[in-house]
Write an enzyme that holds these catalytic residues in place. Structure first.
Site, PDB file in Angstrom:
ATOM      1  N   CYS A 143     -11.722 -16.362   4.947  1.00 50.09           N
ATOM      2  CA  CYS A 143     -13.070 -16.588   4.432  1.00 50.09           C
ATOM      3  C   CYS A 143     -14.012 -15.611   5.121  1.00 50.09           C
ATOM      4  CB  CYS A 143     -13.530 -18.035   4.614  1.00 50.09           C
ATOM      5  SG  CYS A 143     -13.751 -18.575   6.309  1.00 50.09           S
ATOM      6  N   ALA A 182      -3.704   4.979  -5.498  1.00 49.18           N
ATOM      7  CA  ALA A 182      -4.056   6.384  -5.708  1.00 49.18           C
ATOM      8  C   ALA A 182      -4.246   7.142  -4.403  1.00 49.18           C
ATOM      9  CB  ALA A 182      -5.328   6.474  -6.552  1.00 49.18           C
ATOM     10  N   GLN A 238      -7.388  -0.507  -8.682  1.00 48.90           N
ATOM     11  CA  GLN A 238      -6.752  -0.648  -7.373  1.00 48.90           C
ATOM     12  C   GLN A 238      -5.305  -0.199  -7.409  1.00 48.90           C
ATOM     13  OE1 GLN A 238      -7.137  -3.422  -4.039  1.00 48.90           O
ATOM     14  NE2 GLN A 238      -8.677  -4.453  -5.264  1.00 48.90           N
ATOM     15  N   GLY A 288       0.783  -1.231   0.000  1.00 50.82           N
ATOM     16  CA  GLY A 288       0.000   0.000   0.000  1.00 50.82           C
ATOM     17  C   GLY A 288       0.808   1.272   0.000  1.00 50.82           C
ATOM     18  N   ASN A 302       0.811   2.425 -18.053  1.00 46.86           N
ATOM     19  CA  ASN A 302       0.223   3.400 -17.139  1.00 46.86           C
ATOM     20  C   ASN A 302      -1.270   3.515 -17.418  1.00 46.86           C
ATOM     21  OD1 ASN A 302      -0.604   5.928 -15.892  1.00 46.86           O
ATOM     22  ND2 ASN A 302       1.578   6.340 -15.614  1.00 46.86           N
ATOM     23  N   GLY A 329      -4.047  -4.658  -4.995  1.00 51.20           N
ATOM     24  CA  GLY A 329      -4.504  -4.842  -6.363  1.00 51.20           C
ATOM     25  C   GLY A 329      -4.129  -6.187  -6.946  1.00 51.20           C
TER      26      GLY A 329
END
EC number: 4.2.1.49
Length: 556
Positions: free
Chosen positions: A411, A267, A264, A53, A243, A179
């Site tokens: 799960c 951003a 994802q 992240g 990109n 992502g």
């Protein structure tokens, strides 16, 4: 003062087996999970302590990491370690049913809760971005979000394509820690996918872990593969180096029509997570240090172009949704006034699950033995016998998901089910069926543990999107209930100023005391999600609260 070390050329892996390196399993567990977050099979950039992240770290710097390890190794079962933005700041006498670790990451007073102020503090060594599960030591690799993404794609298929995604394809971007789940989730849901990623190293990571099937040589090749596989009814995932801010507008220009569009990329963090169009990655990283304001501006301008393309797809009637990275907000700040015309994934597809306390229940085998996970998979099926959808997920997960670091499983289960499973796992440890204890945790993305108006709490029916009392109450209740470690973070998923969220982890070590803690924590934690949604007026949550016997004084 010696400058803190952000880079160390070392490989870290958690201990395996049932031999302790700390004083008990209650302290061994956070120690192993901290190390597991930095396993090279798990973390995106472990030598800089970055788990996923953008700049989501497990510890503030290497000196802090070393001291956390030292503290956990010697921590007693009536002591609690306090961690402030990745830095161990105190060990205090508490009691055996208190958490062994309490973590607060990235929290800022609201008026100062911006990337600009955070980056100043980070540069001074005074803060750390913990993302959600990076700084709370319960990241399990891309599997951690696969089922949530799968559930989203399945529900979108139900709503838009009569529950049949065969011959359909998803357009998305971003193959980082979060992502990277998208291509496999789409495949499991029955769809092809085109996954744009600007770093070859991330594509290689997903190819090696079998999260993505193939890499195209260029856009024409990618579209040819998509056409072939959709015609054949095959669910194949394709990565494309490029990109998104350049490729999506080109697809619009060509009149290409995906069946679903989302995104994802990282951003949420324009300085570290989104490559401006026309830039190389090396240029992006170098200029981030010398001219951060210009870099942020360039990244957000590219996001605006990206979102305009997504809006163009939506205008054609193609299901288009935000997957929780705050790209709409960034684009709106760059003048795209209608950026929020396409919805976030939670209000569009997931909220009914949250109303029943259903969310990302995950566990990891501290033994390092995959057989322990396969045995718990079987136990889940035994205890929840009538959920064919869940059984199908577990079967697909065993077949397709490669373990990263310590073997783990996720799960989506809800109130009532989580405590039942936790107690069963604890009994399996007690009986010796499992070779070592397991830890049970979850993403901060859960029904009662997050306030995020552009993601989990977007478009709440009572308008309470930005009320952040709920994750604070969740953290307090998990602490009072006896979770092994509890975390309270700011800015995960969507960036500084846009979210507050909490996490918990509980150890199943086979003892009676653990069983009591598990029964409390794994009931109360999802119950706060039902409470939060019932308070907002959702009838599904109100009905669930009554069925489960929750005592909610204002709900009649």
């Amino acid at each position: 003062m010696t400058k803190p070390t952000k880079y160390r050329d070392v490989e870290i892996r958690a201990a395996h087996g049932n031999k302790l390196t700390a004083k008990s399993w209650l302290t061994e567990a956070p120690l192993r999970m901290l190390m597991n977050n930095l396993d090279p099979q798990v973390a995106e950039n472990p030598k800089e302590l970055v788990v996923y992240g953008g700049i989501g770290r497990a510890a503030r710097n290497w000196e802090c990491y070393d001291q956390i390890v030292e503290s956990l190794t010697h921590l007693n079962d009536d002591e609690t370690l306090l961690v402030q933005s990745g830095k161990p700041v105190g060990v205090f006498k508490t009691h055996s049913n208190a958490p062994r670790v309490l973590i607060a990451n990235s929290n800022l007073v609201p008026h100062w809760a911006s990337w600009e102020h955070f980056n100043e503090l980070d540069a001074k060594g005074l803060a750390m971005y913990g993302q959600m599960t990076a700084g709370s030591w319960i990241y399990i690799g891309s599997q951690g979000i696969v089922q949530g993404t799968y559930e989203t794609f399945v529900e979108a298929g139900r709503q838009h394509y009569d529950s049949n995604l065969k011959g359909r394809w998803v357009l998305t971007a971003g193959l980082g820690g979060m992502g990277g789940a998208q291509p496999l989730a789409a495949t499991l849901a029955g769809a092809c996918s085109l996954n744009i990623e600007c770093q070859q190293v991330s594509i290689d990571f997903r190819l090696n872990s079998r999260y993505v099937d193939e890499q195209a040589t260029d856009l024409d090749d990618a579209l040819a593969r998509i056409a072939k596989y959709t015609q054949e009814g095959k669910a194949i995932s394709i990565a494309l180096l490029g990109n998104a801010a350049e490729i999506l507008p080109e697809l619009v220009k060509r009149g290409v029509r995906p069946d679903m569009v989302t995104d994802q990329t990282s951003a949420h963090d324009p300085l570290n997570g989104y490559l401006p169009a026309g830039w190389t990655w090396d240029e992006y990283r170098a200029r981030a240090k010398t001219e951060p304001a210009a870099v942020i501006k360039a990244a957000k301008q590219s996001m605006a172009v990206h979102v305009k393309a997504m809006l163009a797809f939506q205008k054609q009637g193609i299901p288009t949704f935000d997957y929780g990275n705050n790209i709409r907000q960034m684009a709106q700040e760059e003048g795209v006034e209608n950026a929020f015309d396409f919805p976030g994934f939670v209000p569009a597809y997931i909220r009914p699950l949250f109303c029943r306390g259903v969310g990302p229940f995950r566990w990891a085998a501290l033994s390092g033995d995959p057989q322990d996970i396969y045995k718990t998979d079987a136990k889940v099926k035994e205890l929840i016998p009538d959920d064919a959808h869940l059984h199908n997920w577990l079967d697909m997960a065993r077949e397709r998901i490669s373990f990263q670091g310590l073997p783990a499983r996720i799960c989506w289960v809800g109130l009532g089910q989580r405590a039942k499973l936790g107690l069963a796992f604890n009994e399996m440890v007690r009986s010796g069926e499992l070779s070592a204890p397991v830890v049970i945790g979850r993403d901060h993305l859960d029904s009662g543990s997050v306030a995020s108006p552009n993601r989990e709490t977007e478009a709440m029916q009572d308008g309470s999107d930005a009320v952040s009392d709920w994750p604070l109450l969740n953290a307090l209740l998990n602490t009072a209930s006896g979770a092994t470690w509890v975390s309270l973070h700011h800015g995960g998923g969507v960036g500084m100023g846009f979210s507050q969220h909490s996490g918990m982890v509980i150890v199943c070590d086979g003892t009676d005391e653990a069983a009591e803690r598990i029964a409390r924590v794994l009931h109360n934690d999802p119950a706060t999600g039902v409470m939060r949604h019932a308070d907002a007026g959702y009838q599904i949550a109100i009905d669930c609260a009554k069925e489960q016997g929750l005592n909610l004084p204002m709900i009649k």
